[in-house]
Design a protein around this motif. Structure first.
Motif, mmCIF file in Angstrom:
data_model
loop_
_atom_site.group_PDB
_atom_site.id
_atom_site.type_symbol
_atom_site.label_atom_id
_atom_site.label_comp_id
_atom_site.label_asym_id
_atom_site.label_seq_id
_atom_site.Cartn_x
_atom_site.Cartn_y
_atom_site.Cartn_z
ATOM 1 N N CYS A 32 2.090 3.774 -0.866
ATOM 2 C CA CYS A 32 1.009 4.595 -1.235
ATOM 3 C C CYS A 32 -0.161 4.953 0.144
ATOM 4 N N HIS A 33 -0.672 6.213 0.217
ATOM 5 C CA HIS A 33 -1.197 6.782 1.648
ATOM 6 C C HIS A 33 -2.779 5.614 1.393
ATOM 7 N N ASN A 34 -3.029 5.830 -0.329
ATOM 8 C CA ASN A 34 -4.143 5.356 -1.026
ATOM 9 C C ASN A 34 -5.223 5.818 -0.265
ATOM 10 N N ASP A 35 -5.658 6.900 0.452
ATOM 11 C CA ASP A 35 -6.737 7.476 1.839
ATOM 12 C C ASP A 35 -6.785 8.758 1.824
ATOM 13 N N LEU A 36 -6.230 9.488 0.450
ATOM 14 C CA LEU A 36 -5.927 10.987 0.900
ATOM 15 C C LEU A 36 -7.082 11.976 0.990
ATOM 16 N N LEU A 37 -7.955 11.903 1.500
ATOM 17 C CA LEU A 37 -9.228 12.971 1.001
ATOM 18 C C LEU A 37 -8.682 13.829 2.038
ATOM 19 N N CYS A 38 -9.289 14.923 1.601
ATOM 20 C CA CYS A 38 -9.005 16.445 2.677
ATOM 21 C C CYS A 38 -8.849 16.597 4.043
ATOM 22 N N LYS A 39 -9.463 15.616 4.760
ATOM 23 C CA LYS A 39 -10.058 15.730 6.455
ATOM 24 C C LYS A 39 -8.844 15.026 7.151
ATOM 25 N N ASN A 40 -7.592 14.248 5.880
ATOM 26 C CA ASN A 40 -6.430 13.248 6.480
ATOM 27 C C ASN A 40 -5.278 13.993 6.161
ATOM 28 N N ILE A 41 -5.409 15.097 5.155
ATOM 29 C CA ILE A 41 -4.366 15.700 5.481
ATOM 30 C C ILE A 41 -4.165 17.150 6.398
ATOM 31 N N ILE A 42 -3.138 17.216 7.917
ATOM 32 C CA ILE A 42 -3.057 18.203 8.735
ATOM 33 C C ILE A 42 -2.418 19.550 7.555
ATOM 34 N N TYR A 43 -2.428 20.754 7.930
ATOM 35 C CA TYR A 43 -1.650 21.655 7.506
ATOM 36 C C TYR A 43 -1.872 22.707 8.534
ATOM 37 N N ASN A 44 -0.023 22.591 9.883
ATOM 38 C CA ASN A 44 0.030 23.681 9.944
ATOM 39 C C ASN A 44 1.074 25.014 9.510
ATOM 40 N N GLU A 45 0.085 25.485 9.533
ATOM 41 C CA GLU A 45 0.264 27.227 8.836
ATOM 42 C C GLU A 45 1.318 27.631 9.357
ATOM 43 N N LYS A 46 1.614 27.866 10.981
ATOM 44 C CA LYS A 46 3.039 29.006 11.480
ATOM 45 C C LYS A 46 4.164 27.519 11.228
ATOM 46 N N GLU A 47 4.198 26.788 11.224
ATOM 47 C CA GLU A 47 5.228 26.320 10.792
ATOM 48 C C GLU A 47 5.682 25.733 9.761
ATOM 49 N N GLY A 48 4.642 25.812 8.804
ATOM 50 C CA GLY A 48 4.145 25.588 6.735
ATOM 51 C C GLY A 48 4.744 24.666 6.793
ATOM 52 N N TRP A 49 4.056 23.495 6.712
ATOM 53 C CA TRP A 49 4.172 22.018 6.753
ATOM 54 C C TRP A 49 2.747 21.767 6.663
ATOM 55 N N VAL A 50 2.522 19.972 5.579
ATOM 56 C CA VAL A 50 1.387 19.574 5.261
ATOM 57 C C VAL A 50 1.620 17.749 6.178
ATOM 58 N N LYS A 51 1.100 17.282 6.597
ATOM 59 C CA LYS A 51 1.414 16.193 7.162
ATOM 60 C C LYS A 51 -0.037 14.934 6.862
ATOM 61 N N PHE A 52 0.097 13.820 6.536
ATOM 62 C CA PHE A 52 -1.123 12.861 6.329
ATOM 63 C C PHE A 52 -1.264 11.989 7.449
ATOM 64 N N ILE A 53 -2.138 11.862 8.233
ATOM 65 C CA ILE A 53 -2.970 10.934 8.676
ATOM 66 C C ILE A 53 -3.834 10.111 8.239
ATOM 67 N N ASP A 54 -4.277 9.059 9.009
ATOM 68 C CA ASP A 54 -5.017 7.560 8.927
ATOM 69 C C ASP A 54 -3.870 6.898 7.816
ATOM 70 N N TYR A 55 -3.412 5.768 8.799
ATOM 71 C CA TYR A 55 -3.083 4.680 7.506
ATOM 72 C C TYR A 55 -3.334 3.424 7.730
ATOM 73 N N GLU A 56 -5.390 3.571 7.527
ATOM 74 C CA GLU A 56 -5.325 2.615 7.744
ATOM 75 C C GLU A 56 -5.451 1.073 6.217
ATOM 76 N N TYR A 57 -5.003 2.210 5.254
ATOM 77 C CA TYR A 57 -5.526 1.826 3.938
ATOM 78 C C TYR A 57 -4.065 1.433 2.876
ATOM 79 N N SER A 58 -2.571 2.606 4.190
ATOM 80 C CA SER A 58 -1.619 2.451 3.296
ATOM 81 C C SER A 58 -0.934 0.914 3.282
ATOM 82 N N SER A 59 -0.519 0.935 1.636
ATOM 83 C CA SER A 59 0.699 -0.362 0.613
ATOM 84 C C SER A 59 0.632 0.132 0.150
ATOM 85 N N TYR A 60 1.576 -1.233 -0.514
ATOM 86 C CA TYR A 60 1.955 -0.589 -2.421
ATOM 87 C C TYR A 60 0.962 -0.706 -2.833
#
Length: 313
Positions: A215-243
């Motif tokens: 899990c990402h565990n911290d999926l607040l809006c500012k941790n979601i990056i949207y690239n409109e040109k290429e049509g994808w989203v990625k998540f950033i900041d993995y400080e709390y990622s875990s099972y």
């Protein structure tokens, strides 16, 4: 069983530099790191841009020219964040997510932070995550992460309750009454009340049979990056990622629809939006795990119930 994310054997090692970056003056230290990572750059020509200046970390981008095609991000850990962030687990999660196309390249670690590649796009807001075109991308990307096998043959175990107990202990040991924020005292129930609620939730939610996944565990809006040109989203900041429990990660994201600094729970997604979101998510999970069959209404409803119970945590 395992609660820690494991990097697959044979994965490339991440360089470690004996460099300390002053969190109150990050640029000199950042330039020292860039000198090692980009030795062909003229340090005199390197430009810097401060992206965050928060309490959990400071993030500065280093680049040359005007296009910002190649940006080295230098993130400095905030003071005392080691009390509640497992930095080794964060590093492992970063590597596993990158290996599966879900995170940028990690260039190096240093004494009090790490350096990684910049992802072009915009950080989303609560208004963005409600848009069907965007929440389709978000649900699909989260399904991709939840489908990653990163436990080297072991049975993963959620660390949710261990983390919650640790946070509760920090509240009681690290904050004196004088240090507590007046707003927190006014808006948050007493620690004893929260501890009783957690004691009630632990056995109840643990029996809902939500799968344990990465899990990402911290999926607040500012941790979601949207690239409109290429049509994808990625998540950033993995400080709390875990099972953790699948339903927790989704329920936490739905809570973030309400915002952070100014919370408005009328923005929490209604049942109709959730049902659409969860169906897209489950369809993507079946695609990533190569499971046959259509997603049934019962599967969507079951996940809907689990998610809204786990959102209480």
């Amino acid at each position: 069983m395992e609660t820690e994310v494991r990097v697959p054997s044979g994965a490339p090692a991440v360089p470690k530099f004996s460099v300390y970056v002053d969190e109150n003056d990050v640029v000199p230290g950042a330039l020292r790191l860039v000198g090692r990572l980009r030795p062909h750059w003229d340090i005199q020509q390197v430009k810097t841009k401060l992206f965050t200046d928060g309490i959990t970390n400071k993030l500065v981008g280093c680049y040359v020219g005007n296009s910002m095609e190649d940006v080295v991000l230098v993130r400095v850990y905030g003071n005392k964040t080691e009390l509640f962030v497992d930095r080794d687990n964060e590093l492992n999660s970063f590597q596993v997510l990158h290996a599966n196309g879900c995170a940028p390249e990690l260039y190096c670690t240093f004494q009090n932070g790490l350096c990684y590649a910049f992802m072009h796009g915009i950080a989303l807001s609560p208004q963005h995550v409600r848009e069907p075109a965007l929440f389709r991308l978000i649900a699909t990307e989260l399904a991709r992460i939840h489908s990653i096998h990163a436990h080297n043959g072991c049975i993963p175990k959620s660390n949710l309750w261990v983390k919650m107990h640790k946070y509760m202990a920090l509240v009681s040991s690290e904050f004196t009454p004088e240090a507590k924020n007046t707003r927190i005292q006014k808006e948050v129930p007493p620690l004893q009340t929260l501890e009783r609620e957690m004691a009630w939730m632990k056995p109840y939610l643990s029996e809902l049979n939500s799968p344990t996944v990465l899990c990402h565990n911290d999926l607040l809006c500012k941790n979601i990056i949207y690239n409109e040109k290429e049509g994808w989203v990625k998540f950033i900041d993995y400080e709390y990622s875990s099972y953790n429990y699948q339903a927790f990660d989704i329920g936490n994201h739905f809570n973030e629809f309400a915002g952070v600094s100014e919370v408005d729970y009328s923005l929490y997604p209604d049942q109709s939006l959730q049902m659409q979101w969860l169906r897209i998510y489950l369809e993507a999970c079946k695609q990533f795990t190569k499971k046959a069959g259509e997603v049934t209404d019962n599967e969507v409803h079951t996940l809907y119930v689990q998610v809204n119970k786990f959102s209480l945590v």
